[in-house]
Design a protein around this motif. Structure first.
Motif, short mmCIF file in Angstrom:
data_model
loop_
_atom_site.label_atom_id
_atom_site.label_comp_id
_atom_site.label_asym_id
_atom_site.label_seq_id
_atom_site.Cartn_x
_atom_site.Cartn_y
_atom_site.Cartn_z
N ASP A 30 -7.74 5.33 -2.07
CA ASP A 30 -8.07 6.63 -1.49
C ASP A 30 -7.49 7.73 -2.37
OD1 ASP A 30 -9.33 8.18 0.48
OD2 ASP A 30 -7.46 8.44 1.59
N VAL A 31 -8.20 8.84 -2.45
CA VAL A 31 -7.75 9.97 -3.27
C VAL A 31 -8.02 11.26 -2.50
CG1 VAL A 31 -8.05 11.23 -5.44
CG2 VAL A 31 -8.38 8.76 -5.41
N ASN A 32 -7.03 12.15 -2.44
CA ASN A 32 -7.33 13.51 -1.99
C ASN A 32 -6.70 14.49 -2.97
OD1 ASN A 32 -4.61 14.01 -1.23
ND2 ASN A 32 -4.98 13.20 0.82
N ASP A 33 -6.70 15.77 -2.66
CA ASP A 33 -6.24 16.77 -3.63
C ASP A 33 -4.79 16.56 -4.05
OD1 ASP A 33 -8.68 17.92 -3.68
OD2 ASP A 33 -8.18 19.56 -2.31
N ASP A 34 -3.97 16.07 -3.15
CA ASP A 34 -2.54 15.99 -3.41
C ASP A 34 -2.02 14.58 -3.64
OD1 ASP A 34 -2.40 18.76 -2.81
OD2 ASP A 34 -2.40 18.22 -0.67
N GLU A 35 -2.72 13.61 -3.04
CA GLU A 35 -2.15 12.27 -3.01
C GLU A 35 -3.17 11.20 -3.40
OE1 GLU A 35 -0.90 12.30 1.08
OE2 GLU A 35 1.20 12.58 0.48
N VAL A 36 -2.62 10.11 -3.92
CA VAL A 36 -3.44 8.94 -4.26
C VAL A 36 -2.85 7.75 -3.53
CG1 VAL A 36 -4.18 7.40 -6.13
CG2 VAL A 36 -4.01 9.87 -6.54
N THR A 37 -3.69 6.99 -2.82
CA THR A 37 -3.23 5.79 -2.14
C THR A 37 -3.61 4.59 -2.99
OG1 THR A 37 -3.57 6.87 -0.02
CG2 THR A 37 -3.30 4.48 0.01
N VAL A 38 -2.60 3.78 -3.31
CA VAL A 38 -2.83 2.60 -4.14
C VAL A 38 -2.43 1.35 -3.37
CG1 VAL A 38 -2.49 3.87 -6.31
CG2 VAL A 38 -0.54 2.70 -5.24
N ASP A 39 -3.13 0.25 -3.65
CA ASP A 39 -2.90 -1.02 -2.98
C ASP A 39 -2.53 -2.06 -4.04
OD1 ASP A 39 -2.97 -3.36 -1.55
OD2 ASP A 39 -4.92 -2.99 -0.62
N ILE A 54 0.87 -1.18 0.00
CA ILE A 54 0.00 0.00 0.00
C ILE A 54 0.90 1.23 0.00
CG2 ILE A 54 -1.77 1.28 1.27
CD1 ILE A 54 -2.65 -1.46 2.45
N GLN A 55 0.74 2.05 -1.01
CA GLN A 55 1.64 3.19 -1.17
C GLN A 55 0.85 4.46 -1.46
OE1 GLN A 55 4.11 1.48 -4.37
NE2 GLN A 55 5.85 2.08 -3.09
N THR A 56 1.40 5.57 -0.99
CA THR A 56 0.81 6.86 -1.30
C THR A 56 1.73 7.57 -2.28
OG1 THR A 56 -0.20 6.96 0.86
CG2 THR A 56 0.02 9.03 -0.31
N VAL A 57 1.15 8.00 -3.38
CA VAL A 57 1.95 8.65 -4.43
C VAL A 57 1.33 10.01 -4.76
CG1 VAL A 57 2.69 6.44 -5.41
CG2 VAL A 57 0.62 7.53 -6.29
N PRO A 58 2.14 10.94 -5.30
CA PRO A 58 1.58 12.25 -5.65
C PRO A 58 0.52 12.12 -6.73
CG PRO A 58 3.99 12.26 -5.74
CD PRO A 58 3.57 10.83 -5.61
N ARG A 59 -0.54 12.88 -6.56
CA ARG A 59 -1.61 12.84 -7.55
C ARG A 59 -1.11 13.29 -8.93
NH1 ARG A 59 -7.91 14.00 -7.06
NH2 ARG A 59 -8.35 13.79 -9.28
N SER A 60 -0.11 14.14 -8.93
CA SER A 60 0.42 14.66 -10.20
C SER A 60 0.92 13.55 -11.11
CB SER A 60 1.53 15.68 -9.91
OG SER A 60 2.55 15.07 -9.15
N LEU A 61 1.29 12.40 -10.53
CA LEU A 61 1.76 11.27 -11.34
C LEU A 61 0.69 10.82 -12.33
CD1 LEU A 61 3.59 8.71 -9.01
CD2 LEU A 61 4.59 10.25 -10.72
#
Ligand code: ZN
Length: 161
Positions: free
Chosen positions: A112-121, A78-85
């Motif tokens: 999960d998604v917010n304005d800055d980050e996306v959490t992917v599993d 499970i990782q959180t990456v910048p939404r800009s990606l």
């Protein structure tokens, strides 16, 4: 003499698979058994193990631990990456896509998604889940030379171009 399931036999099964809580996950279709060449990693390990030595007409139930099914869940996947990606692509929880990771190409799901980050599993959706299989063996036969060569089952064992 009836054949028993062993390496490289063509096998047909009807099956129903549920979680141990009874949630239906998948099942073979009426009149369309799942066919495969045994011992070539086409099934999860626990189901191959349970099928070995069975014959046409055998019916059985088996519970398969996560390690012999789709693996244990790993929090490290499970990782959180910048939404800009994601650029201008739409991102929403539940979306699945292929990503290149340190472990090669992997299917990941957005959780999960917010304005800055996306959490992917990157866990398989069924990782960590024990599976309850209900199986009926409907076919066991020798594979033809071309089935073994092609690595897949041919309808009625007949050759194709
Ligand atoms: Zn073929």
């Amino acid at each position: 003499m009836s054949q028993t399931i062993s390496q490289d036999k063509v096998v047909g099964i009807h099956y129903v698979v549920k979680t141990t809580e009874g949630q239906l996950l998948d099942q073979s279709k009426e009149g369309q058994p799942l066919q495969f060449i045994f011992g070539r990693g086409m099934l999860i390990k626990g189901l191959e193990n349970a099928l070995a030595g069975k014959a046409t007409g055998d019916k059985f139930e088996t519970e398969i631990a996560p390690a012999d099914a789709y693996g244990e869940r790993h929090d490290g996947l499970i990782q959180t990456v910048p939404r800009s990606l994601f650029g201008d692509n739409e991102v929403a929880p539940g979306m699945q896509f292929r990503a290149s990771t340190d472990n090669g190409e992997q299917s990941v799901i957005i959780v999960d998604v917010n304005d800055d980050e996306v959490t992917v599993d990157g866990n398989h959706p069924l990782a960590g889940t024990a599976l309850q299989f209900d199986v009926e063996v409907v076919e066991v036969r020798d594979a033809t030379a071309s089935e073994l060569d092609h690595g897949h089952v041919h309808p009625n064992g007949q050759d194709h171009d």
